[in-house]
Motif scaffolding. Sequence first.
Motif, PDB file in Angstrom:
ATOM      1  N   GLU A 152      16.834  51.127  25.194  1.00 22.26           N
ATOM      2  CA  GLU A 152      17.565  50.327  24.203  1.00 22.26           C
ATOM      3  C   GLU A 152      17.501  50.971  22.814  1.00 22.26           C
ATOM      4  N   LYS A 153      17.001  52.196  22.769  1.00 23.07           N
ATOM      5  CA  LYS A 153      16.888  52.966  21.520  1.00 23.07           C
ATOM      6  C   LYS A 153      15.915  52.312  20.535  1.00 23.07           C
ATOM      7  N   ILE A 154      14.836  51.781  21.078  1.00 22.97           N
ATOM      8  CA  ILE A 154      13.725  51.308  20.238  1.00 22.97           C
ATOM      9  C   ILE A 154      12.678  52.421  20.179  1.00 22.97           C
ATOM     10  N   MET A 161      11.128  43.858  12.928  1.00 21.41           N
ATOM     11  CA  MET A 161      11.314  45.244  13.359  1.00 21.41           C
ATOM     12  C   MET A 161      12.255  45.960  12.384  1.00 21.41           C
ATOM     13  N   LYS A 190      20.625  52.619  16.197  1.00 20.29           N
ATOM     14  CA  LYS A 190      21.920  52.612  16.880  1.00 20.29           C
ATOM     15  C   LYS A 190      22.121  53.918  17.651  1.00 20.29           C
ATOM     16  N   ILE A 231      10.120  56.122  23.329  1.00 16.15           N
ATOM     17  CA  ILE A 231      11.529  55.787  23.086  1.00 16.15           C
ATOM     18  C   ILE A 231      11.988  54.984  24.297  1.00 16.15           C
ATOM     19  N   SER A 232      12.688  53.879  24.036  1.00 14.92           N
ATOM     20  CA  SER A 232      13.173  53.064  25.158  1.00 14.92           C
ATOM     21  C   SER A 232      14.660  53.280  25.375  1.00 14.92           C
ATOM     22  N   THR A 241      15.133  48.527  11.198  1.00 18.53           N
ATOM     23  CA  THR A 241      16.383  48.976  11.823  1.00 18.53           C
ATOM     24  C   THR A 241      16.977  50.130  11.008  1.00 18.53           C
ATOM     25  N   GLN A 298       7.726  49.582  15.191  1.00  8.15           N
ATOM     26  CA  GLN A 298       8.900  49.856  16.013  1.00  8.15           C
ATOM     27  C   GLN A 298      10.157  49.880  15.147  1.00  8.15           C
ATOM     28  N   ILE A 299      11.118  50.713  15.573  1.00  8.34           N
ATOM     29  CA  ILE A 299      12.392  50.834  14.870  1.00  8.34           C
ATOM     30  C   ILE A 299      13.513  50.681  15.893  1.00  8.34           C
ATOM     31  N   GLN A 300      14.468  49.811  15.586  1.00  6.69           N
ATOM     32  CA  GLN A 300      15.668  49.699  16.427  1.00  6.69           C
ATOM     33  C   GLN A 300      16.741  50.613  15.810  1.00  6.69           C
ATOM     34  N   THR A 343       9.005  53.620  19.093  1.00  9.57           N
ATOM     35  CA  THR A 343       7.653  53.159  18.741  1.00  9.57           C
ATOM     36  C   THR A 343       6.905  54.334  18.129  1.00  9.57           C
TER      37      THR A 343
END
Length: 420
Positions: free
Chosen positions: A92-94, A1, A110, A89-90, A3, A106-108, A96
């Motif tokens: 957990e700040k993921i 993934m 902060k 957007i989740s 980041t 997907q991007i994680q 899609t």
Amino acid sequence: MLTYDLVIIGGGPAGLAAAVSAHDNGISDILIIERDKELGGILNQCIHNGFGLHTFKEELTGPEYAARFSRQVYDRKINYKLNTMVMDISHEKIVTAMNHEDGMFQIQAKAIVLAMGCRERSRGALNLPGYRPAGIYSAGTAQRLVNMEGFMPGKRVVILGSGDIGLIMARRMTLEGAKVEVVAELMPYSGGLKRNIVQCLNDFDIPLMLSHTVVNIEGKERVEAVTIAEVGPDRKPIPGTEIRYECDTLLLSCGLLPENELSRSAGIALSPVTSGPVVSDNLETNIDGIFACGNVLHVHDLVDYVSQEAAAAGKHAAHYILHGKNTEAAVAEIVPEGGIRYTVPKYIRPTEMEDTLTVRFRVGSVYKNCSIVTYCDDVQISRRKRPVMAPGEMEQVILNKEVLAKYPGLSKIRICIEES
């Protein structure tokens, strides 16, 4: 993934200003995601001038204003993905998203800044009687067709709604050789800026009929005529007031709505008045590390204010990434009363806020010779006279951290309209 420290959704004026500000406040690992084929957002089709007077102290067209901010993004080597659609957007700040090159990915992050802008309200079209022939466009679609695609939607035009895009398109269509018969507005006041009424309608002798709406559309293949009628205080047409205009085009300029499908699915609390996220003084939503700015938050009248607000969001997002969040700070609610429809922000943290905080809002009707009054709980802290206020123009109150510090235990700040 993938980041990134900061993901900004939207590459229009809000997203660009937020990215530049975050970079200048210590965050270099930034990604802007834009669904269009170029940065700049809606400004690319706004070829009229009037932009940038506050930000750059000169009058620019929309593409010029966008280019200034795009250049700042390029100079800072900020990453961006074009032709890319964010799907989800989740908490957990993921993020899609998907595009042609990468497929679904997907991007994680902060932190996330929401800067998706707004879309035109289509509701004005839903309750219009008559057929649905060719020749009915939203004002923004017509603007894109004329200014970017080089396509002329029609030659004889009726416009329903007096939002700023509708007013600007009345002038634009006239300059391109069309005849704009009338601009009809359901409300007893215009939804656009006073300067646009003067420059786009009065200067071209285009009539603005307030308290009027469309009651019939004629034509099966193509619009042939539109009938408008006066409406009463209940906004229902008054029999006997109908006027028929032969035309081939009907433009709808029935207001703008913040583009918040992503926010809603992410569980972000939305205001029932603005349809945008509810935010605190640092423009953070109810989900930690997700910020909002620009027209996705509430519809602005000037792009300069969008840029100011977005710069603040970028700065606060950078602070969040670098230092985390103070969860101990006391919170006070800003309560709009007496004719004020909403405020942005909705909550403030008096001990954590900047030295000064601009609170923006719109009024619900036309007010003359009134004052905007601010109370800390029940103590008046400011009163500013306003000769005229209208729903089409944003108003503001500036809160001072030093003043608020005099009211420990503050729970409520009231902003209201009172007679002068």
